[in-house]
Scaffold this motif. Structure first.
Motif, PDB file in Angstrom:
ATOM      1  N   TYR A 146      -6.584  11.900   2.764  1.00  0.00           N
ATOM      2  CA  TYR A 146      -5.742  10.714   2.600  1.00  0.00           C
ATOM      3  C   TYR A 146      -6.035  10.045   1.259  1.00  0.00           C
ATOM      4  O   TYR A 146      -7.189   9.776   0.924  1.00  0.00           O
ATOM      5  CB  TYR A 146      -6.014   9.733   3.744  1.00  0.00           C
TER       6      TYR A 146
ATOM      7  N   ASN B 175      -7.817   1.615  -5.260  1.00  0.00           N
ATOM      8  CA  ASN B 175      -7.427   2.903  -4.691  1.00  0.00           C
ATOM      9  C   ASN B 175      -8.647   3.641  -4.175  1.00  0.00           C
ATOM     10  O   ASN B 175      -9.782   3.326  -4.537  1.00  0.00           O
ATOM     11  CB  ASN B 175      -6.699   3.769  -5.724  1.00  0.00           C
TER      12      ASN B 175
ATOM     13  N   GLN C 183      -3.259  -2.492   4.403  1.00  0.00           N
ATOM     14  CA  GLN C 183      -3.936  -1.226   4.144  1.00  0.00           C
ATOM     15  C   GLN C 183      -4.307  -0.530   5.448  1.00  0.00           C
ATOM     16  O   GLN C 183      -4.166   0.689   5.584  1.00  0.00           O
ATOM     17  CB  GLN C 183      -5.197  -1.501   3.319  1.00  0.00           C
TER      18      GLN C 183
ATOM     19  N   SER D 208      -2.821   3.138   6.938  1.00  0.00           N
ATOM     20  CA  SER D 208      -3.707   4.216   7.360  1.00  0.00           C
ATOM     21  C   SER D 208      -3.446   4.609   8.810  1.00  0.00           C
ATOM     22  O   SER D 208      -3.413   5.800   9.152  1.00  0.00           O
ATOM     23  CB  SER D 208      -5.163   3.780   7.184  1.00  0.00           C
TER      24      SER D 208
ATOM     25  N   GLU E  87       1.511   8.658  -6.979  1.00  0.00           N
ATOM     26  CA  GLU E  87       1.336   9.628  -5.890  1.00  0.00           C
ATOM     27  C   GLU E  87       2.289  10.808  -6.028  1.00  0.00           C
ATOM     28  O   GLU E  87       1.946  11.933  -5.648  1.00  0.00           O
ATOM     29  CB  GLU E  87       1.509   8.947  -4.532  1.00  0.00           C
TER      30      GLU E  87
ATOM     31  N   GLY F  43       0.372   5.247   0.496  1.00  0.00           N
ATOM     32  CA  GLY F  43      -0.595   6.249   0.917  1.00  0.00           C
ATOM     33  C   GLY F  43       0.070   7.582   1.204  1.00  0.00           C
ATOM     34  O   GLY F  43       1.211   7.617   1.677  1.00  0.00           O
TER      35      GLY F  43
ATOM     36  N   THR G  53       0.846  -1.195   0.000  1.00  0.00           N
ATOM     37  CA  THR G  53       0.000   0.000   0.000  1.00  0.00           C
ATOM     38  C   THR G  53       0.879   1.241   0.000  1.00  0.00           C
ATOM     39  O   THR G  53       1.839   1.336   0.776  1.00  0.00           O
ATOM     40  CB  THR G  53      -0.924   0.026   1.230  1.00  0.00           C
TER      41      THR G  53
ATOM     42  N   TYR H 200      -4.703   6.747  -1.284  1.00  0.00           N
ATOM     43  CA  TYR H 200      -3.895   5.523  -1.225  1.00  0.00           C
ATOM     44  C   TYR H 200      -4.216   4.583  -2.379  1.00  0.00           C
ATOM     45  O   TYR H 200      -5.299   4.607  -2.956  1.00  0.00           O
ATOM     46  CB  TYR H 200      -4.102   4.797   0.107  1.00  0.00           C
TER      47      TYR H 200
END
Length: 442
Positions: free
Chosen positions: A107, A97, A381, A385, A124, A49, A47, A109
């Motif tokens: 946020y 995503n 994930q 976060s 990103e 993010g 992941t 990701y």
């Protein structure tokens, strides 16, 4: 430096625990971008993010909804990603995503098979380095946001409570928390293209962002890619944080809201509580669980099972960076008056304020929070976060494992003390949330 953390969790809902070691590394690029890397080569995914420290509270007066709008706008495309291709690229490479916005942060990701890590980093960095912000994208996403507002808030049963649009305006006078995250369509319609560009220039710098990479990766190789893709992004002027202190609520706020999408009203009591990183906020989370979390909670057992005066009880603890709110309420069963529900809710609160919860209830509460803690970090994930959230909003990524120790340290006496501190009639909003038809009858 690598920080080794103990992630404690329960097995099969018992109190038997063992420690799973989690490692992550934190560092900062020269441009101010905070980086957190968590390596777990037992999983086949990764992941990527990026959390920007900008939310609805950072918007200018008369321009509400900008932070949430950017959650949509920055999927439009970039200098090197054609308009409308973002989701296609992710899907074509086996990924998924999303993005989300709160009062305090935004946020973004992607989760990919681990061999697509570089793709996630590139995408990103593209979002941060040179997104395309033009009138076509603004107009397109304006319609998307309007439809989201209609479906999630305007036409959704109890939407004003779920999304706090019918609550925060009473709880905050000066602080921007009084505005909803989705904002008003009038503000978005009135905004000029240059205002959107200025918002990006102000808040979307690397020095106002945290990049988290978690999953199946090689540490040094990942660091090199991060430097290649994010190192060239220039830092921007430091963001001046919102610092507004609300006066305490000292008198009951009586209010009535109407909803055309409901048939059953709600009696709600809403209290202002401290910001999410304050210890009292943690205690309030436990109080919320005692009163209204699940069928074994005090209010459910009494109001739904025993006395059969309520169809359902509800609670929406809303922790935010500067302040929080705690919403408790009930839906009447049959012809039960709303004031009867209020009377029972107050009685249950008074019990918390005058009596210690039992040792058995306390242990059950601890077990529940152990399980919640584990579940929040049960996926790559989720870990990504959590790392971003703890770093950006709490200033301490170590809380990904240490937060449970805060809950463990909360005593029965402290629960009683905090209930007395915040759950008082003269410190709350007393809200009748009624069907629109009742307004017409009056």
């Amino acid at each position: 430096m690598i920080k080794k953390l103990n992630l404690l969790f329960l097995l099969c809902a018992s109190t038997t625990m063992f420690a799973q070691q989690v490692e992550f590394e934190e560092y900062q690029l020269d441009n101010g971008l905070d980086v957190i890397i968590h390596q777990d080569n037992s999983v086949p995914v990764v992941t990527v993010g990026v959390m920007y420290h900008v939310g609805a509270k950072d918007e200018a007066p008369g321009r509400t909804g900008f932070a949430h709008f950017f959650e949509h706008l920055l999927f439009e495309g970039t200098k090197n990603i054609e308009r409308g291709e973002w989701f296609n690229i992710v899907a074509a490479n086996g990924g998924s995503n999303n993005a989300n916005t709160t009062q305090d942060r935004t946020y973004y990701y992607e989760t990919f098979p681990s061999n697509a890590l570089e793709l996630g980093l590139w995408m990103e960095s593209e979002r941060m380095l040179h997104p395309v912000i033009n009138q076509v994208g603004v107009d397109t996403q304006n319609e998307v946001v309007k439809e989201e507002k209609r479906s999630r808030i305007d036409n959704a049963p109890y939407g004003k409570i779920i999304y706090a649009t019918g609550i925060n305006k009473y709880m905050f006078d000066k602080h921007p928390y009084k505005n909803s995250v989705i904002g008003t369509m009038q503000d978005l319609d009135a905004a000029e293209l240059e205002e959107f560009k200025a918002f990006f220039d102000k808040y979307y710098g690397p020095n106002n962002a945290t990049l988290v990479v978690a999953g199946n990766l090689e540490m040094e190789e990942t660091k090199a890619m991060i430097k290649d893709y994010f190192g060239p992004v220039k830092s921007k002027p430091e963001v001046e944080r919102v610092q507004i202190t609300e006066k305490p609520i000292t008198e009951t706020i009586k209010a009535t809201e109407y909803d055309s999408n409901i048939q059953i009203p709600i009696k709600a009591h809403v209290y202002r509580i401290p910001g999410m990183s304050e210890r009292d906020s943690y205690v309030m989370s436990m109080i919320s669980s005692i009163l209204t979390d699940g069928k074994s909670s005090r209010m459910y057992k009494r109001m739904v099972d025993d006395e059969k005066v309520a169809l359902q009880v509800l609670a929406f603890p809303r922790p935010m960076e500067d302040y929080g709110t705690y919403i408790m309420g009930a839906l009447p069963l049959g012809d039960t008056p709303l004031e009867k529900l209020a009377e029972i809710m107050d009685d249950e609160v008074n019990k918390l304020k005058t009596e210690l919860i039992s040792e058995r209830e306390y242990q059950k509460l601890q077990n529940k929070f152990e399980n919640q803690f584990v579940n929040s970090n049960s996926s790559i994930q989720g870990i990504a976060s959590s790392l971003a959230t703890y770093h950006v909003l709490y200033g301490n990524a170590d809380l990904i494992n240490e937060e449970i120790d805060i809950y463990r340290s909360i005593t029965r006496e402290e629960i009683k003390e905090v209930a007395n501190k915040y759950l008082n009639k003269n410190q709350r909003l007393d809200l009748d949330y009624l069907p629109e038809s009742e307004k017409e009858q009056k």
